[in-house]
Structure formats: structure tokens, C-alpha cells
Write an enzyme that holds these catalytic residues in place. Sequence first.
Site, PDB file in Angstrom:
ATOM      1  N   TYR A 196       0.878  -1.170   0.000  1.00 51.36           N
ATOM      2  CA  TYR A 196       0.000   0.000   0.000  1.00 51.36           C
ATOM      3  C   TYR A 196       0.916   1.221   0.000  1.00 51.36           C
ATOM      4  CZ  TYR A 196      -4.117  -2.838   1.233  1.00 51.36           C
ATOM      5  OH  TYR A 196      -5.148  -3.741   1.226  1.00 51.36           O
ATOM      6  N   PRO A 288     -12.505   0.644  -1.024  1.00 56.82           N
ATOM      7  CA  PRO A 288     -11.835  -0.669  -0.998  1.00 56.82           C
ATOM      8  C   PRO A 288     -10.485  -0.709  -0.285  1.00 56.82           C
ATOM      9  CG  PRO A 288     -11.710   0.302  -3.193  1.00 56.82           C
ATOM     10  CD  PRO A 288     -12.563   1.203  -2.380  1.00 56.82           C
TER      11      PRO A 288
HETATM   12  P1  FAD Z   1     -22.251  -8.142  -5.683  1.00 59.86           P
HETATM   13  O1  FAD Z   1     -20.964  -8.874  -5.812  1.00 59.86           O
HETATM   14  O2  FAD Z   1     -22.357  -6.792  -6.300  1.00 59.86           O
HETATM   15  O3  FAD Z   1     -23.383  -9.079  -6.274  1.00 59.86           O
HETATM   16  C1  FAD Z   1     -24.693  -8.626  -6.563  1.00 59.86           C
HETATM   17  C2  FAD Z   1     -25.268  -9.443  -7.701  1.00 59.86           C
HETATM   18  O4  FAD Z   1     -26.604  -9.039  -7.927  1.00 59.86           O
HETATM   19  C3  FAD Z   1     -24.523  -9.245  -9.002  1.00 59.86           C
HETATM   20  O5  FAD Z   1     -24.171 -10.479  -9.561  1.00 59.86           O
HETATM   21  C4  FAD Z   1     -25.498  -8.462  -9.857  1.00 59.86           C
HETATM   22  O6  FAD Z   1     -25.345  -8.742 -11.243  1.00 59.86           O
HETATM   23  C5  FAD Z   1     -26.830  -8.930  -9.316  1.00 59.86           C
HETATM   24  N1  FAD Z   1     -27.932  -8.022  -9.558  1.00 59.86           N
HETATM   25  C6  FAD Z   1     -27.915  -6.670  -9.517  1.00 59.86           C
HETATM   26  N2  FAD Z   1     -29.129  -6.174  -9.798  1.00 59.86           N
HETATM   27  C7  FAD Z   1     -29.931  -7.231 -10.021  1.00 59.86           C
HETATM   28  C8  FAD Z   1     -31.300  -7.349 -10.373  1.00 59.86           C
HETATM   29  N3  FAD Z   1     -32.053  -6.267 -10.556  1.00 59.86           N
HETATM   30  N4  FAD Z   1     -31.822  -8.586 -10.513  1.00 59.86           N
HETATM   31  C9  FAD Z   1     -31.047  -9.683 -10.332  1.00 59.86           C
HETATM   32  N5  FAD Z   1     -29.735  -9.622 -10.021  1.00 59.86           N
HETATM   33  C10 FAD Z   1     -29.188  -8.411  -9.854  1.00 59.86           C
HETATM   34  N6  FAD Z   1     -14.013  -6.428  -0.882  1.00 59.86           N
HETATM   35  C11 FAD Z   1     -13.170  -7.121  -0.058  1.00 59.86           C
HETATM   36  O7  FAD Z   1     -13.636  -7.693   0.937  1.00 59.86           O
HETATM   37  N7  FAD Z   1     -11.834  -7.204  -0.289  1.00 59.86           N
HETATM   38  C12 FAD Z   1     -11.270  -6.601  -1.354  1.00 59.86           C
HETATM   39  O8  FAD Z   1     -10.057  -6.761  -1.563  1.00 59.86           O
HETATM   40  C13 FAD Z   1     -12.123  -5.814  -2.239  1.00 59.86           C
HETATM   41  N8  FAD Z   1     -11.617  -5.186  -3.305  1.00 59.86           N
HETATM   42  C14 FAD Z   1     -12.478  -4.614  -4.215  1.00 59.86           C
HETATM   43  C15 FAD Z   1     -11.939  -4.062  -5.350  1.00 59.86           C
HETATM   44  C16 FAD Z   1     -12.784  -3.497  -6.295  1.00 59.86           C
HETATM   45  C17 FAD Z   1     -12.174  -2.898  -7.534  1.00 59.86           C
HETATM   46  C18 FAD Z   1     -14.203  -3.507  -6.111  1.00 59.86           C
HETATM   47  C19 FAD Z   1     -15.133  -2.939  -7.150  1.00 59.86           C
HETATM   48  C20 FAD Z   1     -14.732  -4.053  -4.971  1.00 59.86           C
HETATM   49  C21 FAD Z   1     -13.890  -4.599  -4.017  1.00 59.86           C
HETATM   50  N9  FAD Z   1     -14.393  -5.166  -2.853  1.00 59.86           N
HETATM   51  C22 FAD Z   1     -13.525  -5.791  -1.973  1.00 59.86           C
HETATM   52  C23 FAD Z   1     -15.817  -5.158  -2.588  1.00 59.86           C
HETATM   53  C24 FAD Z   1     -16.504  -6.468  -3.000  1.00 59.86           C
HETATM   54  O9  FAD Z   1     -16.208  -6.767  -4.348  1.00 59.86           O
HETATM   55  C25 FAD Z   1     -18.011  -6.340  -2.791  1.00 59.86           C
HETATM   56  O10 FAD Z   1     -18.238  -5.872  -1.493  1.00 59.86           O
HETATM   57  C26 FAD Z   1     -18.734  -7.676  -3.008  1.00 59.86           C
HETATM   58  O11 FAD Z   1     -18.823  -7.957  -4.380  1.00 59.86           O
HETATM   59  C27 FAD Z   1     -20.143  -7.669  -2.393  1.00 59.86           C
HETATM   60  O12 FAD Z   1     -20.808  -8.855  -2.697  1.00 59.86           O
HETATM   61  P2  FAD Z   1     -22.379  -8.872  -2.893  1.00 59.86           P
HETATM   62  O13 FAD Z   1     -22.732 -10.288  -3.194  1.00 59.86           O
HETATM   63  O14 FAD Z   1     -23.019  -8.170  -1.766  1.00 59.86           O
HETATM   64  O15 FAD Z   1     -22.654  -7.948  -4.163  1.00 59.86           O
HETATM   65  C1  DHB Z   2      -7.211  -6.088  -3.406  1.00 58.28           C
HETATM   66  C2  DHB Z   2      -8.251  -5.202  -3.316  1.00 58.28           C
HETATM   67  C3  DHB Z   2      -8.321  -4.316  -2.280  1.00 58.28           C
HETATM   68  O1  DHB Z   2      -9.349  -3.459  -2.177  1.00 58.28           O
HETATM   69  C4  DHB Z   2      -7.341  -4.305  -1.291  1.00 58.28           C
HETATM   70  O2  DHB Z   2      -7.427  -3.413  -0.274  1.00 58.28           O
HETATM   71  C5  DHB Z   2      -6.301  -5.198  -1.372  1.00 58.28           C
HETATM   72  C6  DHB Z   2      -6.235  -6.096  -2.441  1.00 58.28           C
HETATM   73  C7  DHB Z   2      -7.146  -7.030  -4.551  1.00 58.28           C
HETATM   74  O3  DHB Z   2      -8.025  -6.975  -5.410  1.00 58.28           O
HETATM   75  O4  DHB Z   2      -6.223  -7.853  -4.602  1.00 58.28           O
END
Ligand code: FAD
Ligand code: DHB
Length: 389
Positions: A196, A288
Amino acid sequence: MRTQVGIIGAGPAGLLLSHLLHLRGISSVVLEKRSREYVERRVRAGVLEQGTVDTLVEAGVGERMLREGLPHHGIELRYGGAGHRIPFEKLVPGRAITVYGQQEVVKDLIAARLAAGGDVRFEVEDVELHSLESQPYITFGGERLDCDVVAGCDGFHGVSRPAVPEGVLSVFERDYPFAWLGILARVAPSSEELIYARTERGFALHSMRSPAVSRFYLQVPADARLEDWPDERIWQELRTRLETVPGFGLATGEIMERGITPMRGFVAEPMQYGRLYLAGDAAHIVPPTGAKGLNLAVADVRVLTEALAAYFGSGSTELLDGYSDACLKRVWRAQHFSWWMTTLLHTFEEDDPYARKLQLSYLDYVTSSEAAATTLAENYVGLPFEPGR
Ligand code: FAD
Ligand code: DHB
């Protein structure tokens, strides 16, 4: 069609909930608007807390993660021309994180659901929620699904949260004046542990997915566009922000995937209305920097599983009624930690020289005081999941 729990969204929250309910003998149908290929390819999180790893292993879906995931016992904070390691094994003995791509977790969960004969429907259209106060049902693509309970696991942009009548939810949010540009590259990581990096030009993060694939993030302006970031510019900026300590050189390779993510903190309270329960990003998101989003989704789903098992087992609504309160304590701890990591490591344009001095002083404190470093480590590896949480 009828099921006990109608689950909207096949992200980590919806799929894990469906699987955990199946293990308790509770039926569910998962409705996902995207294709299976799309959700299995969507590159996002990579850091799994110990509690998340334990949950997946206990649920019988951790086999490939244990084989292919990369356990990490520390991270590096890099700033001011030096790297400082936060050693988890010393500060929070016995606890670590595992680097394993979110889409791999999603693949493993989909495979487990389908192998068990689970009902997961992809590419469903026009999902709508009805009658949430008493006898809920969901309509989609001309069909109707009656259920006892609806789980809104459809992420931040889903339809579940907006289905709650106006005025019921209180929303708390913070937008950050920057975004993250993330890439996945076919190149061996240049470091064994995550870096980081805080620089005057902004934040950079070096992460990884495997011995042959690296993941990087760059702080960019909130209105940045991918077309303004050709490969050479991305690598140049990553080099400038990461090659700040003697002897460190960044290896580069083919960029396989890229995207820009806005940075936001958001909580909707309570996380329930009538017979609708929100879990994961549908109820809250974090910037994130603390790697908390996916792990919070898993924590919510654990609480909801216990509450639904009690309800379908004995008819008791006590745990269901307390679902939101039980989740929100952890949600707010993660909000604070994610905000704190973000402010510690990013460059804020409005910061004056005084604010920058404060930020550097805080970084010096975190990297030199064992008490401060332990606070970071304890939150980063994740506070233990309490029984039923
Ligand atoms: P989502 O993964 O968003 O799943 C929701 C699902 O619902 C999707 O498949 C979507 O297509 C579907 N959906 C949406 N609307 C509808 C609808 N109307 N009808 C039917 N289906 C629908 N978290 C960590 O813990 N560690 C990390 O390192 C980290 N890094 C990240 C890096 C990035 C770049 C990003 C973008 C996020 C990161 N996160 C991280 C966050 C993590 O990805 C999310 O918190 C996680 O995906 C949440 O899961 P979820 O199942 O709640 O939602
Ligand atoms: C990754 C994402 C994050 O948000 C983080 O804090 C560390 C690692 C990853 O995608 O690997």
C-alpha cells in the site's frame, strides 16, 4: 413457483446464503440478471479475512481456495522513500488473510450449488419485489416466485433496496473525490506481500492473484476515463508511485482486464423491511482500501443464516427481528477502518501542507508504535466472527 427464501443476486452474498441455507435444509431460488460467464469473470476483491476463509472451509466450498489461495502474514506500507512491514504473525498471532480472487469464490459457490441440485437462474429479466409486508413474492421475466422471505443480495445498484418504501431507510454516505483504476496483468508479482503506497502523486496498491498474475490499483481523479489511460501511462504511473525504495523494480506485462471504481462509503439502516432482508453491498459499501466489502457480505450472510434457521426451525422471529442490529456493529467498524485507511494513504487535493504533515505523522506513528500497528493489523485480518455472526 414457491420456495422458502427468494434470493436476488448471485454475487458472493446471494450464492453463499443459498449454499448455507441448503446445508440447513432450507430451500431457496437465486435470481441473477447477468450471465453465469459474466459473474464468473467479474474481477473484483481479492483479500479474504480469516473468518471468511473459515466460513468457506466449514461450508465445504474451500477446497480449491486452500490449494490455490495465497496466505499472507503481513502487508507493507510504503511512503517517504521507505517500506514498513505490518507483521500479522507478531501483532495478531494465528490470524492472517488469504489472497484469492472473488470470481474464484463465485465459481466455487456456483459449482457447489449446481452440484447439489440448487436452483440458480441467470439472465433473469425485470426482477420486481411485491407485498414485502406479509406474503412476499418476486416477479421476473413473466414468472412469479412466492416465498416466505426475500433476501436482497443484489449489490449497490440492485432493485431490493429501492423496493423499500420511501422514508423507511436512513442513509449515511460519503463520496470521495477520487476513484481507483484497477488492472489485472499477466506478470509475476514484484513483491511477496501487498504494498500500500502513499505518494505525493496519489495512492498505489500492488496486489496479486497467483505466482503469474498481478493486480494493481491507482488513485485517479473521480472523473477519470479509461480511454485516457493507455497501457504505457498506467505502467509509468505505477512505476513512479511504487519504485520509491532502493532496489525495487516493477515487472510489467500484458494487461488482461481494467476498470475504474468510484470510492464511496454508504450504509442504509435498518437492513430489513417487512420480510425483506438486505445483505452485502445491497445494504452497505466501503471504499476498498481496507479490503472489507466481500468480507462484510460474508458476515451478514452468516447472521442471516442463523436467523432463518431459527425461524424455519421453531417459528421464532427473535433473531430475524434483530438481524439489522446484529450486523450494523460490524458494518460501522468496517466503515470506520475503511475511511481511516483511505485518509491515511490517499492524496486529497484540498489538503494543505498542514494536513499533509498530519497524514505523514500518523503514518510514522502506525509504522513505529506496536499499539497503533496492532490496531491496523487486527482490523485488516478482520475481527473474529462471533457465534452466529
Ligand atoms: P455483488 O458482488 O455486487 O453481487 C450482486 C449481484 O446481484 C450481481 O451479480 C449483480 O449482477 C446482481 N444483480 C444486480 N441487480 C440485479 C437485479 N435487478 N436482478 C437480479 N440480479 C441483480 N471487498 C473485499 O472484501 N476485499 C477486497 O479486496 C475488495 N476489493 C475490491 C476491489 C474493487 C475494484 C471492487 C469494485 C470491490 C472490491 N471489494 C472488496 C468489494 C466487493 O467486491 C463487494 O463488497 C462484493 O462484491 C459484495 O458482494 P455482494 O454479493 O453483496 O454484491
Ligand atoms: C485487493 C483489493 C483491495 O481493495 C485491497 O485493499 C487489497 C487487495 C485485490 O483486489 O487484490
